[in-house]
Scaffold this motif. Structure first.
Motif, PDB file in Angstrom:
ATOM      1  N   ILE A   1       0.837  -1.202   0.000  1.00 14.95           N
ATOM      2  CA  ILE A   1       0.000   0.000   0.000  1.00 14.95           C
ATOM      3  C   ILE A   1       0.872   1.252   0.000  1.00 14.95           C
ATOM      4  CG2 ILE A   1      -1.733   1.278   1.304  1.00 14.95           C
ATOM      5  CD1 ILE A   1      -2.735  -1.406   2.376  1.00 14.95           C
TER       6      ILE A   1
ATOM      7  N   LEU B   1       1.058   4.229  -2.929  1.00  9.39           N
ATOM      8  CA  LEU B   1       0.891   5.660  -2.685  1.00  9.39           C
ATOM      9  C   LEU B   1       2.141   6.435  -3.098  1.00  9.39           C
ATOM     10  CD1 LEU B   1      -0.895   5.567   0.804  1.00  9.39           C
ATOM     11  CD2 LEU B   1      -1.923   5.903  -1.451  1.00  9.39           C
TER      12      LEU B   1
ATOM     13  N   GLY C   1      -5.219   2.027   0.331  1.00  9.03           N
ATOM     14  CA  GLY C   1      -4.442   3.251   0.510  1.00  9.03           C
ATOM     15  C   GLY C   1      -5.332   4.461   0.712  1.00  9.03           C
TER      16      GLY C   1
END
Length: 296
Positions: free
Chosen positions: A76, A80, A256
């Motif tokens: 995650i 991002l 996320g």
């Protein structure tokens, strides 16, 4: 004993007496800072989410949890990071701007109408049935109506968020005013306070705790309604990232966006809670008594 010896003895006794007197005086020290009895618990509370994420990471790496359903926190974070700071910042800023605009509009209107209905039984009897009926409408049910009336620009999104923030704040204002101790109102009437002074000096301060509770609840609902608005008609925002991750089959992007929503929601609630603590520092509540007992 000679006269000189007696003078020396008297001088010595005086010196000893002054020394004892000086030593008996308490030493002035800087006031100690009050110890926080919940410091360890607060640190543990901050560490708990990170421990949970570390546990998820281990379970995914051991193939106990399927990664295509529950991605590892490291995946995650990498997703991002790959979005880029500028692109991710635009999504965060778009959502924050909508939430704060909608929450400000809805909370301001709720404070005004809540105070009016709380002070007037007739107005409350007139508006309360409509408010309760509108409050029961789900957030997604408002979306097609707002899109039909206002188009697909920012206006329907901010309006939907304002609707979500309005009702908990309005209810808390009415409940706060109605729950003020009658003796306080009688005291104000005995002192011949005007209606305005009675509201500003007695009713409003006494109802502030419940009003802040409603504001914090309304802020959390504003974030929820923001996601509902961005899931349908948006090209930017964290709700849009959720929808994009669902349509492209990327759970890492979905999780996320969820983690960012949780972080932003906690941050905004902490700011509002700090304002509440500063504004209501005059209170002497049971929480203060329990805190003082825990320091003993």
């Amino acid at each position: 004993m000679s006269r000189a010896a007696r003078h020396i003895g008297i001088a010595a006794d005086d010196t000893l007496t002054l020394h004892n007197r000086d030593s008996a005086e308490p030493v002035r020290r800087a006031p100690a800072r009050p110890r926080d009895p919940l410091k360890r618990w607060r640190i543990s509370g901050l560490a708990l989410p990170f421990g949970f994420l570390a546990l998820i990471e281990v379970l995914v790496r051991l193939s106990i949890l399927p990664e295509h359903l529950v991605p590892a926190p490291s995946s995650i974070a990498r997703t991002l990071w790959e979005l880029g700071g500028a692109r991710l910042g635009r999504h965060i800023w778009a959502s924050c701007a909508r939430v704060f605009a909608g929450f400000g509009l809805g909370a301001a209107l709720a404070l005004l109408l809540g105070a009016a209905t709380g002070l007037s039984r007739r107005l409350d009897a007139l508006l309360d049935p409509a408010f309760q009926a509108l409050r029961a409408i789900p957030s997604l049910a408002w979306v097609p109506i707002l899109l039909l009336w206002m188009g697909i620009d920012e206006a329907p999104k901010i309006t939907l968020i304002a609707i979500g923030a309005f009702f908990p704040v309005q209810l808390s204002v009415v409940a706060g005013i109605r729950d003020v101790d009658r003796k306080l109102i009688e005291l104000g009437e005995v002192n011949r306070l005007t209606q305005r002074a009675l509201f500003t000096r007695i009713l409003l301060p006494a109802s502030l705790p419940q009003i802040f509770t409603g504001l914090r609840t309304g802020l959390s609902l504003a974030w929820m309604f923001m996601v509902a608005a961005e899931l349908i008609a948006a090209t930017r925002g964290l709700g849009y990232l959720l929808s994009d991750g669902r349509e492209t089959g990327r759970p890492d992007l979905v999780f996320g966006a969820i983690l960012l929503l949780a972080l932003l929601g906690k941050l905004s609630d902490s700011i509002l809670k700090a304002i509440e603590v500063h504004t209501l520092s005059w209170r002497d509540t049971a929480t203060d008594q329990l805190s003082s007992r825990s320091t003993r």
